[in-house]
Design an enzyme around this catalytic site. Structure first.
Site, PDB file in Angstrom:
ATOM      1  N   LYS A   1      73.850  35.561  29.982  1.00  0.00           N
ATOM      2  CA  LYS A   1      74.228  35.397  28.577  1.00  0.00           C
ATOM      3  C   LYS A   1      75.739  35.313  28.402  1.00  0.00           C
ATOM      4  CE  LYS A   1      70.237  36.995  26.067  1.00  0.00           C
ATOM      5  NZ  LYS A   1      69.648  37.931  25.120  1.00  0.00           N
TER       6      LYS A   1
ATOM      7  N   LYS B   1      63.288  29.282  31.893  1.00  0.00           N
ATOM      8  CA  LYS B   1      62.293  30.128  31.245  1.00  0.00           C
ATOM      9  C   LYS B   1      61.998  29.623  29.833  1.00  0.00           C
ATOM     10  CE  LYS B   1      63.847  34.045  29.729  1.00  0.00           C
ATOM     11  NZ  LYS B   1      64.424  35.364  29.508  1.00  0.00           N
TER      12      LYS B   1
ATOM     13  N   LYS C   1      63.116  31.865  23.243  1.00  0.00           N
ATOM     14  CA  LYS C   1      63.325  31.689  21.801  1.00  0.00           C
ATOM     15  C   LYS C   1      64.671  31.038  21.537  1.00  0.00           C
ATOM     16  CE  LYS C   1      61.440  36.319  20.845  1.00  0.00           C
ATOM     17  NZ  LYS C   1      62.200  37.426  21.397  1.00  0.00           N
TER      18      LYS C   1
HETATM   19  P1  TYM Z   1      62.285  39.534  24.390  1.00  0.00           P
HETATM   20  O1  TYM Z   1      62.303  39.694  22.908  1.00  0.00           O
HETATM   21  O2  TYM Z   1      63.174  38.496  24.985  1.00  0.00           O
HETATM   22  O3  TYM Z   1      60.831  39.223  24.890  1.00  0.00           O
HETATM   23  C1  TYM Z   1      59.724  40.038  24.533  1.00  0.00           C
HETATM   24  C2  TYM Z   1      58.770  40.143  25.706  1.00  0.00           C
HETATM   25  O4  TYM Z   1      58.337  38.833  26.114  1.00  0.00           O
HETATM   26  C3  TYM Z   1      58.560  38.670  27.517  1.00  0.00           C
HETATM   27  N1  TYM Z   1      58.923  37.260  27.764  1.00  0.00           N
HETATM   28  C4  TYM Z   1      58.294  36.454  28.635  1.00  0.00           C
HETATM   29  N2  TYM Z   1      57.252  36.666  29.474  1.00  0.00           N
HETATM   30  C5  TYM Z   1      56.844  35.617  30.241  1.00  0.00           C
HETATM   31  N3  TYM Z   1      57.431  34.379  30.196  1.00  0.00           N
HETATM   32  C6  TYM Z   1      58.483  34.126  29.376  1.00  0.00           C
HETATM   33  N4  TYM Z   1      59.033  32.919  29.325  1.00  0.00           N
HETATM   34  C7  TYM Z   1      58.957  35.195  28.545  1.00  0.00           C
HETATM   35  N5  TYM Z   1      59.959  35.299  27.626  1.00  0.00           N
HETATM   36  C8  TYM Z   1      59.921  36.563  27.164  1.00  0.00           C
HETATM   37  C9  TYM Z   1      59.725  39.598  27.840  1.00  0.00           C
HETATM   38  O5  TYM Z   1      59.743  39.942  29.211  1.00  0.00           O
HETATM   39  C10 TYM Z   1      59.442  40.785  26.938  1.00  0.00           C
HETATM   40  O6  TYM Z   1      58.522  41.658  27.547  1.00  0.00           O
HETATM   41  N6  TYM Z   1      65.115  43.334  26.010  1.00  0.00           N
HETATM   42  C11 TYM Z   1      63.770  42.963  25.556  1.00  0.00           C
HETATM   43  C12 TYM Z   1      63.299  43.770  24.370  1.00  0.00           C
HETATM   44  C13 TYM Z   1      63.317  45.239  24.602  1.00  0.00           C
HETATM   45  C14 TYM Z   1      62.410  46.003  25.412  1.00  0.00           C
HETATM   46  C15 TYM Z   1      62.832  47.359  25.261  1.00  0.00           C
HETATM   47  C16 TYM Z   1      61.317  45.670  26.205  1.00  0.00           C
HETATM   48  C17 TYM Z   1      64.198  46.105  24.032  1.00  0.00           C
HETATM   49  N7  TYM Z   1      63.903  47.369  24.416  1.00  0.00           N
HETATM   50  C18 TYM Z   1      62.168  48.389  25.920  1.00  0.00           C
HETATM   51  C19 TYM Z   1      60.657  46.723  26.870  1.00  0.00           C
HETATM   52  C20 TYM Z   1      61.089  48.051  26.712  1.00  0.00           C
HETATM   53  C21 TYM Z   1      63.797  41.513  25.135  1.00  0.00           C
HETATM   54  O7  TYM Z   1      64.810  40.957  24.752  1.00  0.00           O
HETATM   55  O8  TYM Z   1      62.566  40.939  25.101  1.00  0.00           O
END
Ligand code: TYM
Length: 339
Positions: free
Chosen positions: A115, A201, A204
């Site tokens: 990022k 990947k 969003k």
């Molecule tokens: P975020 O909002 O980017 O994504 C949410 C969840 O979706 C999964 N994910 C994917 N899985 C498979 N293929 C993909 N292309 C893909 N894109 C996203 C992510 O792995 C995630 O599980 N930092 C985290 C949010 C967070 C979090 C936490 C997660 C904050 N605190 C504590 C677990 C525990 C995030 O930005 O996810």
């Protein structure tokens, strides 16, 4: 079993979020209920301010994300569904853990490196400290299972390192303050790739909407996106090994397998020898049959502002209560006087 996970309420949730994470929130919610455990799922709105953002947009997407999660089967009567901003313990514990997390650990985070790119100096401090907040998110509830996609694995390893160092430095062996959490990552859909580029990947934040299937897309849009998805001119092989050098084909077959609840080899037993002209319409139909009902429920729920606010308020009250013992223990272990 204590299940904890979060999703950022930025942009629209997509197929990668669903197959990589949301589907497992729902599965583990039911397992936790059967075992008298707990399942806490939150909107990581505090994480979302680590990047430039539009406040009005963040507010609206937070409520839309609640509607999406409920539409996907997360049940606010079984799970605790809330947003971080209503539970100050997340930000408090993050600060308490800042003394334990090491600069070198954070510097190694691949998400930070991706990022920030070449402009590290210009990034917010929040983007750098982001994984410490993520550690606080799960440690606060003594999480045992954290359902996430592959991209979050490194952040959870960091959460374990922070927990371990904090326990070593400030607690006795027989009364650790934090439980070491385990990631729960699906085998088939841990990393869903962009529909336009098999090396990236599905995300969003990718500018092209054609690169992802949003959970809120209508059936026609989903079919159109699958039709336009990048592929290669070969027919499908009859076994998974034949996809090794074909990232786009591998991604589409992987999506099919995850949606159908089959292995990649099972899918290829059916479609091996056929071209994408036959496979894509089948994939589009399957997508619409799984995601269509979710979208319909989302449309029903999304404008009921009062109901969505009530879900968050109730969830936040429960989360505040569940987080209190661990937060108190962390303050106390550090020798902080609170009266
Ligand atoms: P975020 O909002 O980017 O994504 C949410 C969840 O979706 C999964 N994910 C994917 N899985 C498979 N293929 C993909 N292309 C893909 N894109 C996203 C992510 O792995 C995630 O599980 N930092 C985290 C949010 C967070 C979090 C936490 C997660 C904050 N605190 C504590 C677990 C525990 C995030 O930005 O996810």
């Amino acid at each position: 079993m204590i299940v904890v996970s979060g999703i950022q309420p930025t942009g629209k949730p997509h197929l990668g979020n669903y197959l990589g994470a949301i589907r497992n929130y729902v599965k583990l919610q039911d397992e936790a209920e059967a075992q008298d455990g707990k399942c806490l799922i939150f909107l990581a709105d505090l994480h979302a301010i680590s990047m430039p953002h539009d406040p009005a947009q963040l507010h609206a997407s937070t409520l839309e994300m609640v509607a999406t999660l409920v539409a996907c089967g997360l049940d606010p009567a079984k799970s605790v569904l809330f947003n971080q901003a209503q539970v100050p313990a997340h930000a408090e514990l993050q600060w308490l853990l800042m003394g334990t997390a090491r600069m070198g650990w954070l510097n190694r985070m691949t998400q930070w490196k991706d990022k920030a790119g070449k402009n590290r100096e210009g990034q917010s401090v929040a983007l750098f400290g982001y994984p410490v907040l993520q550690a606080a998110d799960v440690l606060l509830y003594q999480a045992t299972h954290v359902p996430v996609g592959e991209d979050q694995k490194q952040h959870l390893e960091l959460a374990r390192d922070i927990a371990q160092k904090f326990n070593n430095d400030f607690a006795s062996d027989d009364a650790p303050v934090f439980t070491l959490p385990d990631p729960y990552i699906p085998e088939e859909a841990a990393r869903i790739m962009s529909l336009r580029d098999g090396a990236r990947k599905m995300s969003k934040s990718e500018p092209s909407d054609m690169s992802r299937v949003n959970l809120t897309d209508d059936a026609e849009t989903m079919a159109e996106k699958v039709k336009k998805a990048k592929t290669d001119p070969e027919v499908l092989p009859s076994e998974g090994a034949g996809l090794a050098e074909r990232p786009e084909a591998r991604n589409l077959v992987g999506i099919y397998a995850a949606l159908a609840g089959q292995s990649v080899n099972e899918v290829l037993r059916q479609y091996g020898g056929q071209g994408f002209g036959a496979f894509k319409p089948a994939l589009a139909d399957l997508l619409v049959s799984v995601l269509g009902p979710i979208r319909d429920r989302f449309v029903e729920l999304k404008d009921d502002r009062e109901a969505l606010d009530a879900i968050l308020a109730r969830g936040a009250a429960q989360a505040r209560e569940f987080s209190r013992p661990t937060l108190d223990a962390a303050y106390s272990a550090l020798g902080l006087v609170r009266g």
